[in-house]
Design an enzyme around this catalytic site. Structure first.
Site, PDB file in Angstrom:
ATOM      1  NE  ARG A 142      35.997  11.839  -2.126  1.00 47.38           N
ATOM      2  CZ  ARG A 142      34.785  11.173  -2.433  1.00 47.38           C
ATOM      3  NH1 ARG A 142      34.639  10.817  -3.887  1.00 47.38           N
ATOM      4  NH2 ARG A 142      34.029  11.542  -1.940  1.00 47.38           N
TER       5      ARG A 142
ATOM      6  CG  HIS B 131      32.713  10.300   3.171  1.00 45.10           C
ATOM      7  ND1 HIS B 131      32.685  11.457   3.026  1.00 45.10           N
ATOM      8  CD2 HIS B 131      31.900   9.501   2.094  1.00 45.10           C
ATOM      9  CE1 HIS B 131      32.321  11.784   1.626  1.00 45.10           C
ATOM     10  NE2 HIS B 131      31.618  10.719   1.087  1.00 45.10           N
TER      11      HIS B 131
ATOM     12  CD  GLN C 177      27.354   9.965   1.853  1.00 45.91           C
ATOM     13  OE1 GLN C 177      28.031  10.141   0.986  1.00 45.91           O
ATOM     14  NE2 GLN C 177      26.127   9.900   1.832  1.00 45.91           N
TER      15      GLN C 177
ATOM     16  CG  ASP D  19      30.377   2.556   1.511  1.00 50.62           C
ATOM     17  OD1 ASP D  19      29.875   2.645   0.453  1.00 50.62           O
ATOM     18  OD2 ASP D  19      31.498   2.957   2.040  1.00 50.62           O
TER      19      ASP D  19
ATOM     20  CB  CYS E 264      27.505   6.894   0.874  1.00 50.58           C
ATOM     21  SG  CYS E 264      28.421   5.470   0.673  1.00 50.58           S
TER      22      CYS E 264
ATOM     23  NE  ARG F  79      27.821  14.075   0.500  1.00 49.33           N
ATOM     24  CZ  ARG F  79      29.009  13.539  -0.199  1.00 49.33           C
ATOM     25  NH1 ARG F  79      28.890  12.613  -0.516  1.00 49.33           N
ATOM     26  NH2 ARG F  79      30.079  14.250   0.046  1.00 49.33           N
TER      27      ARG F  79
HETATM   28  N1  NVA Z   1      33.737   3.592   1.161  1.00 47.69           N
HETATM   29  C1  NVA Z   1      33.313   4.387   0.033  1.00 47.69           C
HETATM   30  C2  NVA Z   1      32.661   5.435  -0.049  1.00 47.69           C
HETATM   31  C3  NVA Z   1      32.512   6.106  -1.682  1.00 47.69           C
HETATM   32  C4  NVA Z   1      31.792   7.026  -1.130  1.00 47.69           C
HETATM   33  C5  NVA Z   1      35.142   4.514  -0.473  1.00 47.69           C
HETATM   34  O1  NVA Z   1      35.773   5.091   0.115  1.00 47.69           O
HETATM   35  O2  NVA Z   1      35.376   4.271  -1.728  1.00 47.69           O
HETATM   36  N1   CP Z   2      28.951   9.365  -1.777  1.00 45.93           N
HETATM   37  C1   CP Z   2      30.003  10.058  -2.167  1.00 45.93           C
HETATM   38  O1   CP Z   2      30.848  10.732  -1.597  1.00 45.93           O
HETATM   39  O2   CP Z   2      29.892   9.869  -3.660  1.00 45.93           O
HETATM   40  P1   CP Z   2      31.393  10.152  -4.389  1.00 45.93           P
HETATM   41  O3   CP Z   2      32.338   9.375  -4.435  1.00 45.93           O
HETATM   42  O4   CP Z   2      30.612  10.166  -5.852  1.00 45.93           O
HETATM   43  O5   CP Z   2      31.636  11.596  -4.178  1.00 45.93           O
END
Ligand code: NVA
Ligand code: CP
Length: 301
Positions: free
Chosen positions: A103, A130, A133, A219, A259, A287
């Site tokens: 990540r 992502h 997801q 989101d 998500c 997930r």
């Molecule tokens: N768009 C959000 C998704 C979190 C799972 C982010 O990147 O923070």
């Molecule tokens: N939806 C998602 O990726 O959640 P986290 O940021 O908690 O991993």
């Protein structure tokens, strides 16, 4: 040749459908207590540059359920933070582990890591996409509705990493994606250019975007790394909250998805996310199952 999952375009339609079905099968095996230690003896590294609850726990638990060992690494505690290159980090990790989940902020850095790696690399979220997801979201939609093909998915809010992966999903599977984004927050045209134009429609009016939808998805308005813009975004996204009124414009049996993490009173009203149409916790659970299918697919094929 090792396979990576950096975006959904790394998979064919058939491979996406295979992962969805395999995720359903692994979920069933897990629920019935039947052992499925397909990755016994393997080790998977998980590198985090950003926070995570779901991705971290679902991967770590999933890896253990598959009989493999997870190694969780915080990028800031690695030599990466002291100037070791992404390429060298990748070459070194490849000598120890059988797969890398990462990540990161920069999508390009993940591409660089994957290029230098001799083991499969999985994108666990970047600023751009992502994919894990959306694969688990697809599993959730197949579970609830039998298919996504022929359906309408409405995404309301920021044209962000999650929206981009939805766009790429519509490039692979035959469903209609309707995006409702404020002006200035549309998805990156680079992603729109990759999919058949008839599958994705962009609106500035959220009511129009959700009209007749089978799935209403949203989101956060400020993603990780955009904390300083959060106040401005609160103003700019006014009117884009998924409310009961907005849900009533979708099909009667429409489901609400997010998500997570969610902000009640911002992108979604509490009565929607906590209401009967919401399937957000099934989505979060999936997930685990979808990622086990992704790991098995990439490491065993
Ligand atoms: N768009 C959000 C998704 C979190 C799972 C982010 O990147 O923070
Ligand atoms: N939806 C998602 O990726 O959640 P986290 O940021 O908690 O991993």
């Amino acid at each position: 040749m090792k396979r990576d999952l950096l975006t959904l375009l790394d998979l064919t339609r058939e491979e996406i459908l295979y992962i969805v079905k395999e995720g359903e099968r692994l979920k069933d095996l897990q629920k019935r207590g039947i052992s499925h230690r397909f990755l016994e003896g393997r080790t998977i590294a998980m590198v985090f540059e950003k926070p995570s609850t779901r991705t971290r726990v679902s991967f770590e638990v999933g890896i253990a359920q598959l009989g493999a060992t997870p190694v969780v690494l915080h990028a800031g505690e690695m030599q990466l933070g002291r100037g070791e290159t992404v390429e060298d980090t990748s070459r070194v990790l490849s000598r120890y582990v059988d797969g890398i989940m990462i990540r990161a902020y920069s999508h390009q850095a993940v591409e660089t890591l994957a290029k230098a790696s001799t083991v499969p690399v999985i994108n666990g979220l970047t600023d751009a996409t992502h994919p894990c997801q959306i694969l688990s979201d697809l599993l959730t939609i197949y579970e609830q509705k039998g298919s996504v093909e022929g359906m309408t998915v409405a995404y309301v809010g920021d044209g962000n990493n999650v929206a981009h992966s939805w766009i790429l999903a519509a490039g692979r599977l035959d469903f209609s994606l309707r995006l409702g984004c404020p002006k200035g927050y549309e998805p990156d045209p680079e992603f729109l250019a990759k999919v058949p134009p008839e599958r994705v429609k962009l609106f500035h009016d959220p009511l129009e975007a959700v009209a007749g939808a089978d799935v209403v998805y949203t989101d956060v308005w400020a993603s990780m790394g955009q904390e300083e813009e959060a106040q401005k975004r609160l103003r700019d996204f006014e009117g884009y909250q998924v409310t009961s009124e907005l849900m009533s414009r979708a099909k009667e049996d429409a489901v609400f998805m997010h998500c997570l993490p969610a902000h009640r009173g911002q992108e979604v009203a509490a009565e929607v996310i906590d209401g009967p149409q919401s399937i957000v916790f099934d989505q979060a659970e999936n997930r685990l199952h979808a990622q086990k299918a992704i790991l098995a697919f990439l490491l065993l094929h």
